[in-house]
Design a protein around this motif. Structure first.
Motif, PDB file in Angstrom:
ATOM      1  N   MET A   1       0.920  -1.158  -0.079  1.00 15.44           N
ATOM      2  CA  MET A   1      -0.076  -0.119   0.041  1.00 15.44           C
ATOM      3  C   MET A   1       0.942   1.208   0.079  1.00 15.44           C
ATOM      4  N   MET A   2       0.614   2.233  -1.219  1.00 18.80           N
ATOM      5  CA  MET A   2       1.668   3.161  -1.181  1.00 18.80           C
ATOM      6  C   MET A   2       1.065   4.380  -0.542  1.00 18.80           C
ATOM      7  N   LEU A   3       1.613   4.925   0.553  1.00 19.09           N
ATOM      8  CA  LEU A   3       1.109   6.167   1.205  1.00 19.09           C
ATOM      9  C   LEU A   3       1.909   7.289   0.944  1.00 19.09           C
ATOM     10  N   SER A   4       1.257   8.479   1.043  1.00 18.47           N
ATOM     11  CA  SER A   4       2.156   9.634   0.917  1.00 18.47           C
ATOM     12  C   SER A   4       2.812   9.890   2.411  1.00 18.47           C
ATOM     13  N   ALA A   5       3.643  10.763   2.571  1.00 19.72           N
ATOM     14  CA  ALA A   5       4.459  11.106   3.567  1.00 19.72           C
ATOM     15  C   ALA A   5       3.498  11.990   4.585  1.00 19.72           C
ATOM     16  N   VAL A   6       2.601  12.586   4.088  1.00 19.53           N
ATOM     17  CA  VAL A   6       1.436  13.441   4.963  1.00 19.53           C
ATOM     18  C   VAL A   6       0.554  12.301   5.549  1.00 19.53           C
ATOM     19  N   MET A   7       0.073  11.261   4.783  1.00 22.00           N
ATOM     20  CA  MET A   7      -0.954  10.054   5.433  1.00 22.00           C
ATOM     21  C   MET A   7      -0.060   9.372   6.599  1.00 22.00           C
ATOM     22  N   GLU A   8       1.057   9.360   6.246  1.00 25.17           N
ATOM     23  CA  GLU A   8       1.993   8.578   7.703  1.00 25.17           C
ATOM     24  C   GLU A   8       2.091   9.539   8.671  1.00 25.17           C
ATOM     25  N   ASP A   9       2.416  10.685   8.459  1.00 28.56           N
ATOM     26  CA  ASP A   9       2.503  11.618   9.438  1.00 28.56           C
ATOM     27  C   ASP A   9       1.042  11.559  10.472  1.00 28.56           C
ATOM     28  N   TYR A  10       0.038  11.684   9.660  1.00 29.42           N
ATOM     29  CA  TYR A  10      -1.184  11.665  10.334  1.00 29.42           C
ATOM     30  C   TYR A  10      -1.258  10.419  11.244  1.00 29.42           C
ATOM     31  N   LEU A  11      -0.996   9.190  10.774  1.00 30.04           N
ATOM     32  CA  LEU A  11      -1.174   7.759  11.272  1.00 30.04           C
ATOM     33  C   LEU A  11      -0.331   7.809  12.651  1.00 30.04           C
ATOM     34  N   LYS A  12       1.010   8.419  12.524  1.00 27.86           N
ATOM     35  CA  LYS A  12       1.770   8.579  13.514  1.00 27.86           C
ATOM     36  C   LYS A  12       1.164   9.308  14.719  1.00 27.86           C
ATOM     37  N   ALA A  13       0.897  10.633  14.127  1.00 25.62           N
ATOM     38  CA  ALA A  13       0.121  11.476  15.068  1.00 25.62           C
ATOM     39  C   ALA A  13      -0.954  10.763  15.888  1.00 25.62           C
ATOM     40  N   ILE A  14      -2.084  10.226  15.304  1.00 25.69           N
ATOM     41  CA  ILE A  14      -3.024   9.462  16.077  1.00 25.69           C
ATOM     42  C   ILE A  14      -2.465   8.532  17.093  1.00 25.69           C
ATOM     43  N   TYR A  15      -1.628   7.671  16.515  1.00 19.85           N
ATOM     44  CA  TYR A  15      -0.920   6.636  17.325  1.00 19.85           C
ATOM     45  C   TYR A  15      -0.208   7.272  18.614  1.00 19.85           C
ATOM     46  N   GLN A  16       0.451   8.469  18.524  1.00 19.00           N
ATOM     47  CA  GLN A  16       1.030   8.962  19.647  1.00 19.00           C
ATOM     48  C   GLN A  16      -0.098   9.843  20.423  1.00 19.00           C
ATOM     49  N   LEU A  17      -1.037  10.406  19.982  1.00 20.62           N
ATOM     50  CA  LEU A  17      -1.967  10.960  20.637  1.00 20.62           C
ATOM     51  C   LEU A  17      -2.845   9.970  21.680  1.00 20.62           C
ATOM     52  N   GLN A  18      -2.848   8.484  20.942  1.00 15.88           N
ATOM     53  CA  GLN A  18      -3.450   7.515  21.698  1.00 15.88           C
ATOM     54  C   GLN A  18      -2.698   6.936  22.870  1.00 15.88           C
ATOM     55  N   ASP A  19      -1.545   7.502  23.113  1.00 12.75           N
ATOM     56  CA  ASP A  19      -0.526   7.062  23.906  1.00 12.75           C
ATOM     57  C   ASP A  19      -0.055   5.715  23.630  1.00 12.75           C
ATOM     58  N   GLY A  20       0.136   5.453  22.529  1.00 11.17           N
ATOM     59  CA  GLY A  20       0.717   4.265  21.918  1.00 11.17           C
ATOM     60  C   GLY A  20      -0.284   3.086  21.692  1.00 11.17           C
ATOM     61  N   GLY A  21      -1.502   3.500  21.609  1.00  7.66           N
ATOM     62  CA  GLY A  21      -2.661   2.625  21.006  1.00  7.66           C
ATOM     63  C   GLY A  21      -3.331   2.102  21.878  1.00  7.66           C
ATOM     64  N   ASP A  22      -3.944   2.986  22.919  1.00  8.23           N
ATOM     65  CA  ASP A  22      -4.845   2.190  24.123  1.00  8.23           C
ATOM     66  C   ASP A  22      -6.251   2.111  23.630  1.00  8.23           C
ATOM     67  N   GLY A  23      -6.327   2.552  22.411  1.00  2.05           N
ATOM     68  CA  GLY A  23      -8.107   2.287  21.822  1.00  2.05           C
ATOM     69  C   GLY A  23      -8.906   3.647  21.920  1.00  2.05           C
ATOM     70  N   GLU A  24      -8.259   4.375  22.682  1.00  2.00           N
ATOM     71  CA  GLU A  24      -9.107   5.696  22.972  1.00  2.00           C
ATOM     72  C   GLU A  24      -9.199   6.432  21.641  1.00  2.00           C
ATOM     73  N   ARG A  25     -10.542   7.113  21.313  1.00  2.00           N
ATOM     74  CA  ARG A  25     -10.530   7.961  20.201  1.00  2.00           C
ATOM     75  C   ARG A  25      -9.783   9.196  20.344  1.00  2.00           C
ATOM     76  N   VAL A  26      -9.293   9.656  19.410  1.00  2.00           N
ATOM     77  CA  VAL A  26      -8.445  10.905  19.283  1.00  2.00           C
ATOM     78  C   VAL A  26      -9.336  12.110  18.593  1.00  2.00           C
ATOM     79  N   ARG A  27      -9.528  13.020  19.129  1.00  2.00           N
ATOM     80  CA  ARG A  27     -10.465  14.244  18.692  1.00  2.00           C
ATOM     81  C   ARG A  27      -9.589  14.934  17.497  1.00  2.00           C
ATOM     82  N   THR A  28     -10.673  15.237  16.679  1.00  2.00           N
ATOM     83  CA  THR A  28      -9.860  16.285  15.460  1.00  2.00           C
ATOM     84  C   THR A  28      -9.016  17.372  15.927  1.00  2.00           C
ATOM     85  N   SER A  29      -9.561  18.172  16.969  1.00  2.00           N
ATOM     86  CA  SER A  29      -8.654  19.154  17.344  1.00  2.00           C
ATOM     87  C   SER A  29      -7.578  18.821  17.982  1.00  2.00           C
TER      88      SER A  29
END
Length: 225
Positions: A1-29
């Motif tokens: 699956m080819m992803l842009s650098a921006v897409m990868e940045d978003y996925l990394k940001a969501i992961y980090q904001l979830q504190d490493g993937g605890d399943g909590e939803r992350v707000r858009t803000s």
């Protein structure tokens, strides 16, 4: 699956904001603030990630990563932290410089390059700031232990586990004062006006509360286990 650098940045940001993937939803803000973009921009990108099966977005409730999305995020995090370690150990970058350099490089290295960097570094488990590096199988690292230095009480003796790498100014401030991963600190005073004073082997250091919140520590008895 080819992803842009921006897409990868978003996925990394969501992961980090979830504190490493605890399943909590992350707000858009929260994502908008983390990436310094507008909420409508985030909403548009989250729709694209959801269409690719990388994110589970629920309107007004936020987003979490799917299994596929988490694997992509873990791979980017692994690249980033290995690069930070390599830049520090072999190219004489300071730990306050490596975050931005790794951000630029993390999307562009091959798996062969990643493997050789890891081998050269003898498969490190943490980066220069103490953050855990996902292993080659992209298994989520163990949840971080300890607490923010700002939450410690007077008289506690703790060891620095991790320092947030997002603000180079904070990293320089802490490095100049010898507050690095592995260093033992004795909490001498927690002032009511937001200063935390600690002693190290090199002397006493007073840290503003907002800086002390960037430092994750563990009690010395726990840290040596």
């Amino acid at each position: 699956m080819m992803l842009s650098a921006v897409m990868e940045d978003y996925l990394k940001a969501i992961y980090q904001l979830q504190d490493g993937g605890d399943g909590e939803r992350v707000r858009t803000s929260a994502i908008a603030e983390h990436l310094d973009v507008t909420p409508p921009t985030v909403t548009s990108m989250l729709s694209k990630l959801a269409e690719r099966g990388l994110a589970d977005r629920e309107k007004y409730k936020g987003v979490t990563l799917t299994t596929d999305g988490e694997r992509v995020a873990l791979e980017v995090v692994r690249h980033h932290r290995l690069l930070e370690a390599y830049l520090t150990e072999h190219l004489d970058f300071t730990w306050s410089e490596v975050h931005d350099e790794a951000d630029r490089l993390e999307h562009h290295i091959s798996e062969v390059f990643e493997e050789r960097v890891a081998a050269t570094l003898e498969d490190p488990t943490v980066d220069p700031h103490g953050a855990p590096i996902p292993n080659a199988d992209l298994e989520p690292p163990a949840e971080p232990t300890g607490e923010a230095l700002a939450e410690c009480g007077e008289g506690e003796t703790v060891e620095v586990r991790e320092v947030s790498d997002r603000d180079p100014t904070v990293l320089e401030y802490l490095s100049e004062r010898g507050v690095n991963p592995g260093v033992s600190l004795s909490v001498e005073e927690v002032a009511p006006f937001g200063m935390v004073t600690v002693s190290t082997a090199d002397g006493r250091v007073s840290l503003p509360e907002d800086v002390a919140r960037h430092v994750r520590v563990a009690p010395v008895a726990e840290a040596v286990q």
